[in-house]
Design a protein around this motif. Structure first.
Motif, mmCIF file in Angstrom:
data_model
loop_
_atom_site.group_PDB
_atom_site.id
_atom_site.type_symbol
_atom_site.label_atom_id
_atom_site.label_comp_id
_atom_site.label_asym_id
_atom_site.label_seq_id
_atom_site.Cartn_x
_atom_site.Cartn_y
_atom_site.Cartn_z
ATOM 1 N N VAL A 54 0.834 -1.200 0.000
ATOM 2 C CA VAL A 54 0.000 0.000 0.000
ATOM 3 C C VAL A 54 0.875 1.260 0.000
ATOM 4 O O VAL A 54 0.578 2.242 -0.672
ATOM 5 C CB VAL A 54 -0.958 -0.009 1.197
ATOM 6 C CG1 VAL A 54 -1.740 1.297 1.290
ATOM 7 C CG2 VAL A 54 -1.931 -1.188 1.107
ATOM 8 N N ARG B 160 3.821 1.659 -1.277
ATOM 9 C CA ARG B 160 4.509 1.868 -2.550
ATOM 10 C C ARG B 160 3.571 2.287 -3.680
ATOM 11 O O ARG B 160 4.040 2.604 -4.770
ATOM 12 C CB ARG B 160 5.239 0.575 -2.966
ATOM 13 C CG ARG B 160 6.431 0.212 -2.093
ATOM 14 C CD ARG B 160 7.265 -0.870 -2.766
ATOM 15 N NE ARG B 160 6.457 -2.052 -3.058
ATOM 16 C CZ ARG B 160 6.338 -3.097 -2.243
ATOM 17 N NH1 ARG B 160 6.967 -3.090 -1.073
ATOM 18 N NH2 ARG B 160 5.604 -4.135 -2.589
ATOM 19 N N ARG B 161 2.294 2.281 -3.437
ATOM 20 C CA ARG B 161 1.336 2.562 -4.505
ATOM 21 C C ARG B 161 1.401 4.021 -4.939
ATOM 22 O O ARG B 161 1.538 4.922 -4.122
ATOM 23 C CB ARG B 161 -0.090 2.241 -4.060
ATOM 24 C CG ARG B 161 -0.378 0.761 -4.053
ATOM 25 C CD ARG B 161 -1.865 0.520 -4.028
ATOM 26 N NE ARG B 161 -2.157 -0.857 -4.383
ATOM 27 C CZ ARG B 161 -3.236 -1.239 -5.026
ATOM 28 N NH1 ARG B 161 -4.115 -0.342 -5.395
ATOM 29 N NH2 ARG B 161 -3.442 -2.511 -5.306
ATOM 30 N N ASP C 24 -2.936 4.652 -8.819
ATOM 31 C CA ASP C 24 -3.127 3.201 -8.831
ATOM 32 C C ASP C 24 -4.251 2.832 -7.865
ATOM 33 O O ASP C 24 -4.081 2.858 -6.652
ATOM 34 C CB ASP C 24 -1.830 2.495 -8.435
ATOM 35 C CG ASP C 24 -1.948 0.977 -8.543
ATOM 36 O OD1 ASP C 24 -2.990 0.497 -9.027
ATOM 37 O OD2 ASP C 24 -1.007 0.271 -8.131
#
Length: 317
Positions: A48, A50-51, A55
């Protein structure tokens, strides 16, 4: 006594020796088990984190522990709603840009005609067309701002009890001059001793009444009649606006509630936002808007149902 004390001391010492070894081993074992058990949750947290903001794809529910499955499902539902809202806003922005481009292009064209006019009469006619384009653009912007207020729940904080009979009376009175200019018989009817208290924002509810009345007058011929009736049906207030205009074909009544939709062949220019805004305001107050024909002749009837705020005397013994 000395022998007993010495024996007890040696026994105590030998009992503590295993504890010195077992305690660090047990702590290391517990730390490893906790770390191993929380590894899927840490992976979910990292995924989550790194999103990218754009996205909004759903998370994989099979890669998380059963205990956090409800959280993952809730996040996926949130991502879906945000994606739908983004798509709706994107389409709305595109439609709004297209709708505003038309009057701006017309204003520019008429202004160029006014600049190149060789006589005062032609210049005045072109400037009159410029003012017409400005009025149309102003109406579109006002409708877009009203729709934005409804969609972003700007009225929730200022919602309160509103007397719809008084609000409708004031709104229709303010539109009387428009009705006179168009030679339209505009009237208001209400049941006797009607309790018409609803919960909502007064500005938006006034805009709702104004939009349906303006829509009725705009698409009616000169000499037509527009009547707004207020009545009670169960726990709901029914606001019904009827006109004696050409009406709308039954197959197109759902389409005209779409934003920016205008029936082909219409002689009256509009923004295609009046009825959609009225429907959105009604839904924000827990009500609904429907379209049907008049029961005693040609024309259109716009029916809005709003939940009433029941008085304490009605709920009492």
């Amino acid at each position: 006594q000395e022998v007993r004390e010495s024996f007890a001391s040696r026994v105590a010492t030998h009992i503590i020796h295993p504890v010195w070894i077992a305690a660090p081993a047990l702590a290391a074992l517990i730390w490893g088990l906790v770390r191993w058990g929380l590894a899927p949750l840490q992976q979910l947290t990292s995924a989550v984190g790194r999103r990218a903001p754009q996205d909004l794809s759903p998370l994989d529910p099979e890669a998380v522990p059963t205990e956090v499955m409800p959280l993952v499902e809730a996040l996926n539902g949130l991502f879906g709603r945000i994606a739908a809202a983004r798509d709706r806003d994107r389409h709305f922005a595109a439609d709004a840009a297209h709708e505003l481009r038309t009057p701006l292009a017309a204003i520019r064209a008429h202004a160029q005609v006014a600049i190149g006019a060789e006589d005062l009469a032609s210049c005045r006619a072109a400037l009159s067309d410029v003012l017409t384009g400005v009025d149309r653009g102003t109406r579109v912007v006002e409708q877009l701002l009203a729709l934005a207020r409804v969609e972003h729940d700007a009225a929730e904080a200022s919602a309160g009890p509103i007397d719809m009979l008084e609000l409708a009376r004031d709104t229709i009175a303010a539109m009387a001059s428009q009705a006179v200019a168009r030679d339209i018989d505009l009237g208001l009817e209400a049941d006797a001793d009607l309790e018409a208290i609803v919960r909502g924002n007064p500005d938006l509810l006034s805009a709702m009444v104004r939009n349906i009345v303006d829509n009725a007058m705009r698409y009616s011929q000169r000499g037509a009649q527009v009547t707004v009736r207020l009545s009670r049906q169960g726990d709901c207030l029914i606001l019904r606006a009827e006109d004696t205009g050409p009406g709308i074909h039954p197959e197109l009544r759902k389409r005209v509630l779409d934003r920016f939709y205008r029936a082909a062949g219409g002689k009256t220019q509009g923004s295609g936002l009046g009825l959609p805004i009225a429907a959105a305001i009604a839904e924000s107050c827990g009500g609904s808007l429907t379209l049907d024909g008049r029961s005693n002749g040609p024309g259109l009837a716009v029916t809005i149902s709003l939940p009433l705020m029941l008085m304490a005397k009605e709920n009492g013994p």
